[in-house]
Every structure is written in structure tokens, then in C-alpha cells.
Scaffold this active site. Sequence first.
Site, PDB file in Angstrom:
ATOM      1  N   THR A 199      -0.925  -6.108  63.402  1.00 51.64           N
ATOM      2  CA  THR A 199      -1.213  -5.946  61.982  1.00 51.64           C
ATOM      3  C   THR A 199      -2.131  -4.751  61.766  1.00 51.64           C
ATOM      4  O   THR A 199      -2.946  -4.417  62.620  1.00 51.64           O
ATOM      5  CB  THR A 199      -1.854  -7.207  61.377  1.00 51.64           C
ATOM      6  N   ARG A 200      -1.974  -4.104  60.606  1.00 52.49           N
ATOM      7  CA  ARG A 200      -2.886  -3.044  60.170  1.00 52.49           C
ATOM      8  C   ARG A 200      -3.418  -3.367  58.775  1.00 52.49           C
ATOM      9  O   ARG A 200      -4.058  -2.533  58.142  1.00 52.49           O
ATOM     10  CB  ARG A 200      -2.173  -1.679  60.143  1.00 52.49           C
ATOM     11  N   HIS A 204      -3.712 -13.068  55.417  1.00 50.87           N
ATOM     12  CA  HIS A 204      -3.860 -14.127  54.414  1.00 50.87           C
ATOM     13  C   HIS A 204      -3.159 -15.384  54.916  1.00 50.87           C
ATOM     14  O   HIS A 204      -2.766 -15.458  56.082  1.00 50.87           O
ATOM     15  CB  HIS A 204      -3.298 -13.655  53.074  1.00 50.87           C
ATOM     16  N   HIS A 207       0.205 -15.095  56.779  1.00 48.89           N
ATOM     17  CA  HIS A 207       0.137 -14.585  58.156  1.00 48.89           C
ATOM     18  C   HIS A 207      -0.325 -15.681  59.115  1.00 48.89           C
ATOM     19  O   HIS A 207       0.185 -15.791  60.236  1.00 48.89           O
ATOM     20  CB  HIS A 207      -0.817 -13.399  58.218  1.00 48.89           C
ATOM     21  N   ALA A 296       6.007  -1.877  60.902  1.00 45.58           N
ATOM     22  CA  ALA A 296       5.447  -0.523  61.003  1.00 45.58           C
ATOM     23  C   ALA A 296       6.170   0.473  60.109  1.00 45.58           C
ATOM     24  O   ALA A 296       6.264   1.661  60.426  1.00 45.58           O
ATOM     25  CB  ALA A 296       5.451  -0.028  62.454  1.00 45.58           C
ATOM     26  N   GLU A 435     -19.878  28.056  42.143  1.00 45.48           N
ATOM     27  CA  GLU A 435     -20.828  29.048  42.628  1.00 45.48           C
ATOM     28  C   GLU A 435     -21.966  28.397  43.406  1.00 45.48           C
ATOM     29  O   GLU A 435     -22.451  28.944  44.400  1.00 45.48           O
ATOM     30  CB  GLU A 435     -21.380  29.852  41.448  1.00 45.48           C
ATOM     31  N   THR A 436     -22.403  27.219  42.975  1.00 48.72           N
ATOM     32  CA  THR A 436     -23.479  26.514  43.675  1.00 48.72           C
ATOM     33  C   THR A 436     -23.037  26.103  45.074  1.00 48.72           C
ATOM     34  O   THR A 436     -23.779  26.265  46.056  1.00 48.72           O
ATOM     35  CB  THR A 436     -23.915  25.275  42.878  1.00 48.72           C
ATOM     36  N   VAL A 437     -21.815  25.570  45.174  1.00 47.58           N
ATOM     37  CA  VAL A 437     -21.286  25.170  46.479  1.00 47.58           C
ATOM     38  C   VAL A 437     -21.172  26.374  47.391  1.00 47.58           C
ATOM     39  O   VAL A 437     -21.517  26.315  48.584  1.00 47.58           O
ATOM     40  CB  VAL A 437     -19.920  24.470  46.310  1.00 47.58           C
ATOM     41  N   ARG A 452     -11.055  30.100  51.757  1.00 48.42           N
ATOM     42  CA  ARG A 452     -10.981  29.310  50.525  1.00 48.42           C
ATOM     43  C   ARG A 452     -10.593  27.864  50.846  1.00 48.42           C
ATOM     44  O   ARG A 452     -11.122  26.922  50.253  1.00 48.42           O
ATOM     45  CB  ARG A 452      -9.969  29.929  49.554  1.00 48.42           C
ATOM     46  N   LYS A 520     -20.411  38.984  32.777  1.00 49.35           N
ATOM     47  CA  LYS A 520     -20.950  39.511  34.035  1.00 49.35           C
ATOM     48  C   LYS A 520     -20.142  40.709  34.550  1.00 49.35           C
ATOM     49  O   LYS A 520     -20.570  41.377  35.495  1.00 49.35           O
ATOM     50  CB  LYS A 520     -20.975  38.410  35.097  1.00 49.35           C
TER      51      LYS A 520
END
Length: 575
Positions: A199-200, A204, A207, A296, A435-437, A452, A520
Site C-alpha cells: 500500500t501507498r 481503512h 483494507h 500500482a 526583485e527582493t528574492v 531563471r 526606472k
Amino acid sequence: MANTPHGGVLKDLVQRDLPLRAQLLEEAQNLPELILTERQLCDLELITNGGFSPLEGFMNAQDYHSVVETLRLKDGTLFSMPINLDVSSEEVDTLKIAPGSRIVLRDPRDEAPLAIITVDDIYTPDKVVEATKVFGDNDLAHPAVAYLHNRVKDRYIGGKVQAIQPPTHFDYVALRFTPAELRAHFKKLAWRKVVAFQTRNPMHRAHRELTVRAARQRYANVLIHPVVGLTKPGDVDHYTRVRVYQAIMPKYPNGMAHLALLPLAMRMGGPREAVWHAIIRKNFGATHFIVGRDHAGPGKNSKGVDFYGPYDAQTVVSKYRDELNIEMVPFQQMTYLPSTDEYQPVDEVPKGVQTLDISGTELRRRLRTGAPIPDWFSYESVVKTLRESYPPRTQQGFVIFLTGLHNSGKDIIGRALQTTLNQQGGRSVSLLLGETVRAELSSELGFSQEDRHKNIARIAFVAAELTRAGAAVIATPTAPYESARKAAKDIVQSSGGAGGNFFLIHVATPLEHCEKTDRKGVYAKARRGEIKGFTGIDDVYEKPTNADVTVDITQQTIPEIVHSIILLLETNGLL
């Protein structure tokens, strides 16, 4: 040829030749090295502990091509999934990888040396052929096909490995068993027949009923053997799932079931994966293996059709039953009968008898909204565990990703939206201005397409971590490339927990307006050639085709735009 589980490269090393470990550790200090990916780490652990027996290393070209074409190693042994160590051409050149080379393989988490591979060969796979043969389609809607094309590097190296030490796990250590340890555990308990359940997902009542029925029909015990390596993007995180498995174990008859974790990187390969899972469970000491409906399976392809038929996996496992040396236990979907308060396989329910079911989609909706989940579907302890990890929508984090040209207004929209969300309260709100990042997180990056992409990936990583903790994140990068925007969405949506909500807002303000109002003067500099690679001038901006909302400050006021985003969040139940 039957698969006979060996004790594992690691077991042989530890038990018979401890001096060799010291020798390998010393050698590793002077060898070229590869830092493994998360999937390669899972594969290496199961190679070295015997879970992938008869493999003793990563597949060379002959074994790889044979498995892709025939589900068999070159010597004829059944093995259905190619297990490859992928590297880039640059790594081949930089590390001078050639047949006979010895390379140390390191843990990506702490860079500990785990094994040394002696290279047999280096080869270039045909990824389209691999996808088509192994997964049945080259459709990127299949998670393993997308992984193959987007994340697997362009060269494979094959060769046997010598284990130095196992990966260190800090979580659920008591539930982690090597194949040899689990076989010894079964022998100690005198368990002669063991039915393994793969199971992944959370478990409940259905099962539990399915596994108990399978065990009683075979006079056997049950091994609950969930995958805790890589699964399908968007799956419930393994920490939550293991807590669910622990909560459901007391619901089994005393002494019937045992829980052990499997560090497997699933491929969601349907029929081939089912054969692979059967081989692995045989190595771990199981005598029987449950194969249910769409085992799966990854869901639907890009045309909305299931990749595999509901019982294709059972058909293929049956084809190889004589070689697998593990008996398949086929099961159809279980359904609830309210008249008798029990679960039955759907094919055994008489016509006209009322049945009840809750789909995975419906369960997730109830978890998000806080709607009741009936006792007949799951256990109170399981639901409580799930609700701890999946709070209602109004408490979940989200990302508003504003993309557009420079000076398109996305920054002022982001600030205004942050103010509005802060005014409403209920969540912390983070604003990641482009711009801050750039200044704080990506100052060393340029403006090439590769740089980028890296910048957007960093933004997405930070956003995913914040949203997982329930925060609202507003990001305003230019993000000119569709591939980078999609990758950002994937990062956020795979974060799990209370995050995963991602909304793309295209600020489609025309270039003429952006340039005209540029106080600018950066557009003027780009026009004069003083700035190279400037988006909209000498570099492309790929307009989004799948934006959740498209806005334009020449057609709408900032308050109108912010209100449209607020309505989007309200419509999705997040406010």
C-alpha cells in the site's frame, strides 16, 4: 529460473568481512563521488540489503535492454523493472567515468559514503522506448514517464556495488527490517505462511477486512508492508500514513498481523510493477501477495483514460506465477453492506443488495471541509490521525503566483493583496517580490534560462515550506518560461500536508504600457542594448495558457484585480 533471495550485499559484508568495510571506507576518501538522488538512494538500499535480489548492482546495458524488452535479465531471470544509475554527460566527463572505474555513492542527506560501484559500462538509453515498453505509453501524464523525461539524466552506468554502510534513518526505526531480518522474524514466530499487503495510501476498514479475509482463506498471517520511499506526487506523506498504519494494527486479531516499512521508490508501473512487488515481497519472506484492483496504477492518461485495465496486473502476475515462487491472492474492490454491517468483494454481492462506498476524492473533500466520515468506512483513530495532517480548507496554506512582464503591476498587486489578506486575518502572509528574492536568495544568478529556472525553483521551495505550515504566500517573479512555472506548481503541490494549493495569476498588461510607464528606464536600456536578455525585448515571455485568473492593469483597477483573486480563493474554500 526462480528468484532465490540472497542475504544481501550488506548482510554479507557486515557478518563475514568487517575488515573490508574499513578498507572500503578508506578507499572511498580518494574516489570520485556521486551524490545520489532520492530515488537512487531507495534503489541502492534495496540492492544492498537483498530486497532487489538477484540484483547485486545497477543494471548494465545488456540487463537493462533485456528487462525493458522481455521482463528478464540477460541470463533469463525474471525481473520486470529496470534499475538504473543515471548520470549526466558532464558527470561522465568530469569524473572520468569509464569501464573499470570505481565511484563512491553518497547519501544526498548527509553525504555519507554508502557504497562503491565498479563500472561495467556507460550507455545512453532511448527514453521513449523505455517509457513505451515499461509503462505502456510515452504520456507525460504518467508520473514515471514525467520523471524519466524531466529528472532522469541522459546516461546510465551499470555495475555491481560493494556496500559500505546502510542509509541512516531517523524515523520509525523499529519498523524498518531488511529482508534477512524480516525472514528471521517470521521464523522466530513460526509463521509458515505470510500474506503481504502493498500500500501507498492510508488504510481503512475495507483494507483491514480484505487482508483478514485473505489470511483466513490461506490459514496465514498478514504482513502490512507499506511503501515509504517515493510514491505518486500528491500522495499522503509517509509520516501521516505510518501513524495511520499504527492506529489500525490493533484492529487485527491478536497475533495475526505485522507492520514493516519498505523504502521503495515506486514507478506506478501497473502490471510490471505488480510483478516487481511480488519479487520484492518474496525476498522479504512472504509466501502470498495480494494484488488488487488497478495495482500500482497511476490513474488516467492525458486523454482521461486509465493507463491500465483494472485487473491487468492480476493477469500478468498469473502469467509468471511458476517463476515467482509466491502465490498471488487476487482481490476485487471491497464494498460495504449496511444491512449486515460487513465488507464483501463487489463480485460476491447479490444483485439488489444496497452497498456504500466513499471514493478517495470524496474522502479528501470530507477531510478538507471537516464533513463527517462514517464509522463504517474508517476507524475513529484513523480519521483523527488524518485530520491532524489535513485541516479544513480555511486553515490550509496557498500560493498566489503572479507572473508578468517587468512593470506590469504584479508587484503592486502583490502588495495590495498582502494588505487585504492581513486585514482579513487567520493566516500569516508572506510576500516574495521578484526583485527582493533576486537580492536575498539568488544574488549570484544571472538571467540565462537555466538561472531563471533556478530562481523560480528557489521561490517555489520557500513557498512550499511556508504553505505546508498553513501560510499564504504571494510570489511576483517575471517567470517568463512555461516549464519553470509548471515546475514551481509541481514543487508546491507535492509539498503535502496543509499546502499544495497553487494559483497562477497572469498579469497580462501589454508591453507598450509597461514600457511607457517605466520610470526606472530599464526598458530604454534594453532597447539600447545595455541590458541583454531582457524579457519582452530580446528574450521571450511565454504567455500562460492555463492561468487561473488573467488580469490587466490597463483594463482593471488594482482593487478590482485584488477582489478577483479574493473571489478565486473564496470559491476554492480557502477564505
